[in-house]
Design a protein around this motif. Structure first.
Motif, PDB file in Angstrom:
ATOM      1  N   HIS A 166       0.840  -1.201   0.000  1.00  0.00           N
ATOM      2  CA  HIS A 166       0.000   0.000   0.000  1.00  0.00           C
ATOM      3  C   HIS A 166       0.877   1.252   0.000  1.00  0.00           C
ATOM      4  O   HIS A 166       0.645   2.191  -0.772  1.00  0.00           O
ATOM      5  N   LYS A 216       1.354   3.454  -3.284  1.00  0.00           N
ATOM      6  CA  LYS A 216       0.454   4.573  -2.992  1.00  0.00           C
ATOM      7  C   LYS A 216      -0.989   4.298  -3.418  1.00  0.00           C
ATOM      8  O   LYS A 216      -1.721   5.188  -3.826  1.00  0.00           O
ATOM      9  N   GLN A 217      -1.364   3.038  -3.352  1.00  0.00           N
ATOM     10  CA  GLN A 217      -2.726   2.581  -3.630  1.00  0.00           C
ATOM     11  C   GLN A 217      -2.839   1.161  -3.081  1.00  0.00           C
ATOM     12  O   GLN A 217      -1.829   0.569  -2.711  1.00  0.00           O
ATOM     13  N   GLU A 218      -4.046   0.611  -3.055  1.00  0.00           N
ATOM     14  CA  GLU A 218      -4.234  -0.707  -2.460  1.00  0.00           C
ATOM     15  C   GLU A 218      -4.276  -1.846  -3.470  1.00  0.00           C
ATOM     16  O   GLU A 218      -4.343  -3.008  -3.071  1.00  0.00           O
ATOM     17  N   ASP A 219      -4.224  -1.570  -4.774  1.00  0.00           N
ATOM     18  CA  ASP A 219      -4.392  -2.631  -5.777  1.00  0.00           C
ATOM     19  C   ASP A 219      -3.416  -3.790  -5.588  1.00  0.00           C
ATOM     20  O   ASP A 219      -3.809  -4.953  -5.554  1.00  0.00           O
TER      21      ASP A 219
END
Length: 174
Positions: A21, A25-28
């Motif tokens: 994460h 800088k995102q949860e994908d």
């Protein structure tokens, strides 16, 4: 920097999620790793590796089983390298490269013959990756050919193999 590189354990799952994460800088990617762990066909526990420093997880790499489907329907097994992430405060220290090298060595030791990666065209060639189009291997979606690469783990590991990569369904969510 010399982290301890070892097989991921269930106790690492939350730290690995947080690491991806933060790194992306995102949860994908974090959600992808969680989902792939549950896919008993694709997930190989020995190829989910963490790098730790002072018992803190600072890096993670995952290799999962994929198929390459030829135009006449033949199925060839390979591995996907995805994702590799390093905590932001430890990026650019060589930990990602150490994870890649450790993962490649482990994949060879387990008898796998090739790895496919979708990644930076100037980074992965340092580890021997070349555009997969060399073997007639294509991504299942439109991308520039120079970012879709393969690596033979054994001599001629991709010889007489061509077709389209079929990723586990979990990748479709990313």
């Amino acid at each position: 920097m010399h982290p301890n590189i070892r097989q991921e354990q269930p106790a690492d799952y939350n730290a690995v999620y947080d690491l991806h994460h933060a790194a992306f800088k995102q949860e994908d990617e974090a959600r992808l790793v969680d989902a792939l762990r549950k896919n008993t066909t694709a997930f190989i526990p020995e190829l989910s590796l963490v790098a730790s420093i002072n018992n803190t997880v600072v890096g993670h790499i995952l290799f999962t089983k994929i198929n390459i489907i030829s135009s006449d329907g033949k199925v060839f097994e390979s591995l996907a390298l995805a994702p590799v992430g390093v905590s932001p405060s430890f990026q650019k220290t060589g930990i990602g490269g150490q994870l890649i090298n450790a993962g490649i060595a482990k994949a060879k030791a387990l008898g796998f013959t090739s790895v496919i990666v979708l990644g930076h065209e100037h980074y992965y060639p340092k580890f021997g990756f070349v555009p997969a189009e060399k073997w007639g291997i294509k991504a299942p979606f439109e991308i520039p050919p120079e970012v879709f690469m393969g690596l033979e783990l054994v001599e001629n590991g991709l010889e007489n193999i061509s077709g389209t990569v079929q990723y586990p369904k979990e990748f479709e969510a990313v």
